[in-house]
Design a protein around this motif. Structure first.
Motif, PDB file in Angstrom:
ATOM      1  N   ALA A 227       0.842  -1.212   0.000  1.00  0.00           N
ATOM      2  CA  ALA A 227       0.000   0.000   0.000  1.00  0.00           C
ATOM      3  C   ALA A 227       0.874   1.258   0.000  1.00  0.00           C
ATOM      4  CB  ALA A 227      -0.931  -0.020   1.205  1.00  0.00           C
ATOM      5  N   ASP A 228       2.023   1.195   0.696  1.00  0.00           N
ATOM      6  CA  ASP A 228       2.900   2.378   0.715  1.00  0.00           C
ATOM      7  C   ASP A 228       4.036   2.259  -0.303  1.00  0.00           C
ATOM      8  OD1 ASP A 228       4.245   0.381   2.000  1.00  0.00           O
ATOM      9  OD2 ASP A 228       4.859   1.579   3.727  1.00  0.00           O
ATOM     10  N   GLY A 229       3.932   1.306  -1.227  1.00  0.00           N
ATOM     11  CA  GLY A 229       4.968   1.154  -2.257  1.00  0.00           C
ATOM     12  C   GLY A 229       4.637   1.974  -3.493  1.00  0.00           C
ATOM     13  N   PHE A 230       5.575   1.981  -4.471  1.00  0.00           N
ATOM     14  CA  PHE A 230       5.346   2.782  -5.674  1.00  0.00           C
ATOM     15  C   PHE A 230       4.373   2.113  -6.626  1.00  0.00           C
ATOM     16  CE2 PHE A 230       5.864   3.955 -10.038  1.00  0.00           C
ATOM     17  CZ  PHE A 230       5.840   5.333  -9.972  1.00  0.00           C
TER      18      PHE A 230
ATOM     19  N   TYR B  39      14.945   0.149 -12.685  1.00  0.00           N
ATOM     20  CA  TYR B  39      14.042   0.938 -11.833  1.00  0.00           C
ATOM     21  C   TYR B  39      12.643   0.302 -11.961  1.00  0.00           C
ATOM     22  CZ  TYR B  39      17.859   4.269 -12.714  1.00  0.00           C
ATOM     23  OH  TYR B  39      19.077   4.855 -12.861  1.00  0.00           O
ATOM     24  N   GLY B  40      12.605  -0.998 -11.713  1.00  0.00           N
ATOM     25  CA  GLY B  40      11.478  -1.818 -12.139  1.00  0.00           C
ATOM     26  C   GLY B  40      10.269  -1.806 -11.227  1.00  0.00           C
ATOM     27  N   GLY B  41      10.371  -1.255  -9.992  1.00  0.00           N
ATOM     28  CA  GLY B  41       9.212  -1.289  -9.094  1.00  0.00           C
ATOM     29  C   GLY B  41       8.771  -2.728  -8.873  1.00  0.00           C
ATOM     30  N   VAL B  42       7.481  -2.996  -9.044  1.00  0.00           N
ATOM     31  CA  VAL B  42       6.965  -4.354  -8.826  1.00  0.00           C
ATOM     32  C   VAL B  42       6.888  -5.138 -10.138  1.00  0.00           C
ATOM     33  CG1 VAL B  42       5.748  -3.749  -6.702  1.00  0.00           C
ATOM     34  CG2 VAL B  42       4.549  -3.599  -8.906  1.00  0.00           C
ATOM     35  N   GLY B  43       7.640  -4.691 -11.152  1.00  0.00           N
ATOM     36  CA  GLY B  43       7.799  -5.513 -12.356  1.00  0.00           C
ATOM     37  C   GLY B  43       6.847  -5.190 -13.489  1.00  0.00           C
ATOM     38  N   LEU B  44       6.269  -3.972 -13.481  1.00  0.00           N
ATOM     39  CA  LEU B  44       5.293  -3.608 -14.518  1.00  0.00           C
ATOM     40  C   LEU B  44       5.842  -3.831 -15.937  1.00  0.00           C
ATOM     41  CD1 LEU B  44       2.609  -2.189 -15.358  1.00  0.00           C
ATOM     42  CD2 LEU B  44       3.797  -0.013 -15.128  1.00  0.00           C
ATOM     43  N   PHE B  45       7.017  -3.263 -16.239  1.00  0.00           N
ATOM     44  CA  PHE B  45       7.507  -3.340 -17.619  1.00  0.00           C
ATOM     45  C   PHE B  45       8.247  -4.651 -17.903  1.00  0.00           C
ATOM     46  CE2 PHE B  45       7.384   1.381 -16.895  1.00  0.00           C
ATOM     47  CZ  PHE B  45       6.183   1.550 -17.561  1.00  0.00           C
ATOM     48  N   ALA B  46       8.717  -5.334 -16.846  1.00  0.00           N
ATOM     49  CA  ALA B  46       9.268  -6.684 -17.059  1.00  0.00           C
ATOM     50  C   ALA B  46       8.156  -7.580 -17.592  1.00  0.00           C
ATOM     51  CB  ALA B  46       9.840  -7.232 -15.757  1.00  0.00           C
ATOM     52  N   ALA B  47       6.936  -7.402 -17.052  1.00  0.00           N
ATOM     53  CA  ALA B  47       5.797  -8.193 -17.546  1.00  0.00           C
ATOM     54  C   ALA B  47       5.493  -7.827 -18.999  1.00  0.00           C
ATOM     55  CB  ALA B  47       4.574  -7.953 -16.657  1.00  0.00           C
ATOM     56  N   THR B  48       5.595  -6.540 -19.333  1.00  0.00           N
ATOM     57  CA  THR B  48       5.359  -6.120 -20.725  1.00  0.00           C
ATOM     58  C   THR B  48       6.357  -6.823 -21.656  1.00  0.00           C
ATOM     59  OG1 THR B  48       4.794  -3.941 -19.841  1.00  0.00           O
ATOM     60  CG2 THR B  48       5.077  -4.100 -22.232  1.00  0.00           C
TER      61      THR B  48
ATOM     62  N   SER C 232      15.733  -0.820  -6.269  1.00  0.00           N
ATOM     63  CA  SER C 232      16.472  -0.668  -5.009  1.00  0.00           C
ATOM     64  C   SER C 232      15.630  -1.008  -3.776  1.00  0.00           C
ATOM     65  CB  SER C 232      17.018   0.762  -4.882  1.00  0.00           C
ATOM     66  OG  SER C 232      15.962   1.677  -4.962  1.00  0.00           O
ATOM     67  N   ASN C 233      14.321  -0.993  -3.898  1.00  0.00           N
ATOM     68  CA  ASN C 233      13.472  -1.257  -2.739  1.00  0.00           C
ATOM     69  C   ASN C 233      13.185  -2.761  -2.619  1.00  0.00           C
ATOM     70  OD1 ASN C 233      10.671  -1.719  -1.527  1.00  0.00           O
ATOM     71  ND2 ASN C 233      11.109   0.374  -0.910  1.00  0.00           N
ATOM     72  N   ALA C 234      13.645  -3.350  -1.488  1.00  0.00           N
ATOM     73  CA  ALA C 234      13.587  -4.810  -1.353  1.00  0.00           C
ATOM     74  C   ALA C 234      12.150  -5.338  -1.346  1.00  0.00           C
ATOM     75  CB  ALA C 234      14.316  -5.235  -0.085  1.00  0.00           C
ATOM     76  N   ARG C 235      11.231  -4.594  -0.728  1.00  0.00           N
ATOM     77  CA  ARG C 235       9.831  -5.059  -0.692  1.00  0.00           C
ATOM     78  C   ARG C 235       9.243  -5.085  -2.117  1.00  0.00           C
ATOM     79  NH1 ARG C 235       6.943  -7.645   2.681  1.00  0.00           N
ATOM     80  NH2 ARG C 235       5.090  -6.475   2.072  1.00  0.00           N
ATOM     81  N   ALA C 236       9.552  -4.039  -2.893  1.00  0.00           N
ATOM     82  CA  ALA C 236       9.047  -4.002  -4.275  1.00  0.00           C
ATOM     83  C   ALA C 236       9.623  -5.177  -5.059  1.00  0.00           C
ATOM     84  CB  ALA C 236       9.413  -2.672  -4.932  1.00  0.00           C
ATOM     85  N   THR C 237      10.907  -5.474  -4.838  1.00  0.00           N
ATOM     86  CA  THR C 237      11.531  -6.592  -5.563  1.00  0.00           C
ATOM     87  C   THR C 237      10.854  -7.912  -5.209  1.00  0.00           C
ATOM     88  OG1 THR C 237      13.594  -5.411  -5.378  1.00  0.00           O
ATOM     89  CG2 THR C 237      13.733  -7.661  -6.140  1.00  0.00           C
ATOM     90  N   GLU C 238      10.531  -8.084  -3.906  1.00  0.00           N
ATOM     91  CA  GLU C 238       9.819  -9.309  -3.503  1.00  0.00           C
ATOM     92  C   GLU C 238       8.528  -9.450  -4.294  1.00  0.00           C
ATOM     93  OE1 GLU C 238       8.782 -10.167   0.647  1.00  0.00           O
ATOM     94  OE2 GLU C 238      10.700  -9.202   1.123  1.00  0.00           O
ATOM     95  N   HIS C 239       7.780  -8.351  -4.379  1.00  0.00           N
ATOM     96  CA  HIS C 239       6.524  -8.408  -5.136  1.00  0.00           C
ATOM     97  C   HIS C 239       6.795  -8.643  -6.620  1.00  0.00           C
ATOM     98  CE1 HIS C 239       4.204  -7.542  -1.689  1.00  0.00           C
ATOM     99  NE2 HIS C 239       4.644  -6.310  -1.550  1.00  0.00           N
ATOM    100  N   ALA C 240       7.835  -8.013  -7.154  1.00  0.00           N
ATOM    101  CA  ALA C 240       8.157  -8.238  -8.575  1.00  0.00           C
ATOM    102  C   ALA C 240       8.402  -9.723  -8.814  1.00  0.00           C
ATOM    103  CB  ALA C 240       9.371  -7.404  -8.986  1.00  0.00           C
TER     104      ALA C 240
END
Ligand SMILES: C[S@@+](CC[C@H](N)C(=O)[O-])C[C@H]1O[C@@H](n2cnc3c(N)ncnc32)[C@H](O)[C@@H]1O
Length: 415
Positions: A233-236, A270-279, A293-301
């Protein structure tokens, strides 16, 4: 010399950052709340620099036909400048003309910093709207007296407001019920399920939110078409309700003529939770690494990309990651990277010379640059050009109506 208190100024141009340009006795003055072509009475707010001053419009003497009543009454030019909330610096300009001005800022930046002559236009998204009710994420600040609201333009003074016209209706309703106990900032987040989460945040001495306890974290589900993305919820996540879908579509269009090779190695930086990796993966490039760089975002990615066996998510700073590829990747990996595509979506400051230069050395087949700042984009495109990458196509979107911000998606390929 001290500035006179108020000046009558003729506005000649728009500048980057939601301000407008006038000249007085040879000196440049950056003026808020004006429109090119207008004559305004402006109060000088900063005369500390010899090269330019800043001023705020207090009265419009000769109005542009492009002027409208501000979409946020609290920010109207009839309100004292110190009491106007920030975040809607173009709200007094008709929407089509806002886009003309953003187009000019983008083209001027490309010409000035990258020597690129472009006919790109900033386009609206999400059909015909009046440009309000798009923000799914809003941060309001709380002061010692318990007042809650946005900051005033160019200041940290809290302004209490009755409405939030850029926010979705649900976010605005939730803001109405807030009280400021126990928080420095309150974040309101409306996810794809329509519900608004209210997060009370504590800020550290640098003004950054203190990380929430693990037990208080909520994971939201966002959607792009049929695809779901888990995100704290508090992630990008992109702010405009149509932004992720718009940008996913723009990256696909940018890559329409590019072979996304299933055997190559692709990067989403700068992938966040993987939006463009999925693209990239959906385009066939299943061997893809999302770097964030954000470990929580990477976990979700990692979770969001789990259906592609060759997809990875790495927690790293992009500059360190690209440097480590240059020093550590095998010949075979370097060849796969050369055949791959890279999407980069850096924060406002841009990727910078080191990352751009390392990427150019890695020499991928194509680079898609997703940018929220036209000047940072243009500077980086200038560096890419020095290293042999040219602009192949460019799209621009008004994902932030009534503010000065815009989003650009540029495809770069080797000359
Ligand atoms: C504009 S957001 C883009 C995220 C993602 N592409 C999306 O659209 O959802 C930029 C992301 O870069 C991350 N970031 C900022 N600086 C970074 C750095 N030096 N290295 C890696 N990631 C960084 C931020 O945490 C943020 O998730």
């Amino acid at each position: 010399m001290h500035a006179p208190h108020e000046l009558d100024l003729t506005i000649s141009d728009v500048a980057h950052g939601g301000i407008f340009v006038a000249r007085h006795e040879g000196r440049v003055i950056f003026v808020s709340d004006a429109i090119p072509g207008e004559t305004v009475r402006a109060r000088v707010s900063d005369d500390s620099k010899s090269s330019f001053w800043r001023a705020e419009t207090v009265e419009v003497l000769d109005a542009s036909p492009e002027r409208q009543a501000h979409v946020w009454a609290a920010a109207d030019v009839s309100v004292a400048p110190a009491l106007r909330p920030g975040g809607a610096e173009f709200g007094h300009i008709k929407l089509a003309h806002q886009r003309d001005l953003k187009t000019k800022v983008l083209r001027d930046s490309l010409a000035r910093f990258a020597k690129i002559d472009s006919d790109v236009r900033v386009k609206g998204v999400g059909g015909q709207t009046d440009g309000t009710r798009w923000r799914t994420r809003v941060s309001l600040h709380v002061d010692d007296a318990g007042r809650i609201g946005p900051f005033a333009a160019r200041s940290h003074r809290i302004i209490e407001v009755n409405d939030l016209p850029l926010a979705t209706a649900a976010v605005e309703r939730a803001a109405d019920k807030l009280y400021g106990d126990n928080a420095d900032r309150i974040d309101l987040i409306q996810a794809a399920d329509g519900h608004v989460r209210v997060l009370n945040r504590t800020l550290d001495e640098r003004g950054q939110p203190v990380e929430r306890q693990a037990s208080k974290r909520e994971v939201l589900t966002e959607r792009v078409g049929e695809r779901e993305f888990r995100v704290d919820a508090d992630g990008f996540w992109q702010v405009h309700h149509d932004a992720a879908t718009t940008l996913d579509g723009a990256v696909r269009r940018a890559l329409a003529g590019v072979d996304v090779d299933p055997n190559a190695w692709h990067l989403d930086l700068y992938g966040g939770v993987g939006l463009f990796a999925a693209t990239i993966a959906e385009l066939g490039g299943t061997r893809v690494t999302s770097v964030e760089s954000n470990a929580r975002a990477t976990e979700h990615a990692g979770e969001n990309l789990s259906e592609w066996i060759g997809a990875r998510a790495e927690t790293a700073r992009v500059d360190r990651y690209t440097r480590s590829l240059l020093s550590g990747a095998s010949e075979r990996e370097r060849a796969r990277l050369r055949d791959g595509v890279v999407v980069i979506d850096p924060p406002r400051a841009g990727a910078g010379k080191n990352v751009v230069s390392d990427l150019a050395t890695l020499a991928p087949r194509a680079i898609v640059y997703v940018a929220c700042d036209p000047v940072a984009l243009a500077r980086d495109l200038g560096t890419f050009a020095e290293r042999g990458y040219e602009l192949a196509n460019i799209q621009a979107f008004d994902l932030f109506p009534h503010s000065h911000h815009l989003e650009t998606v540029a495809l770069l390929q080797q000359a």
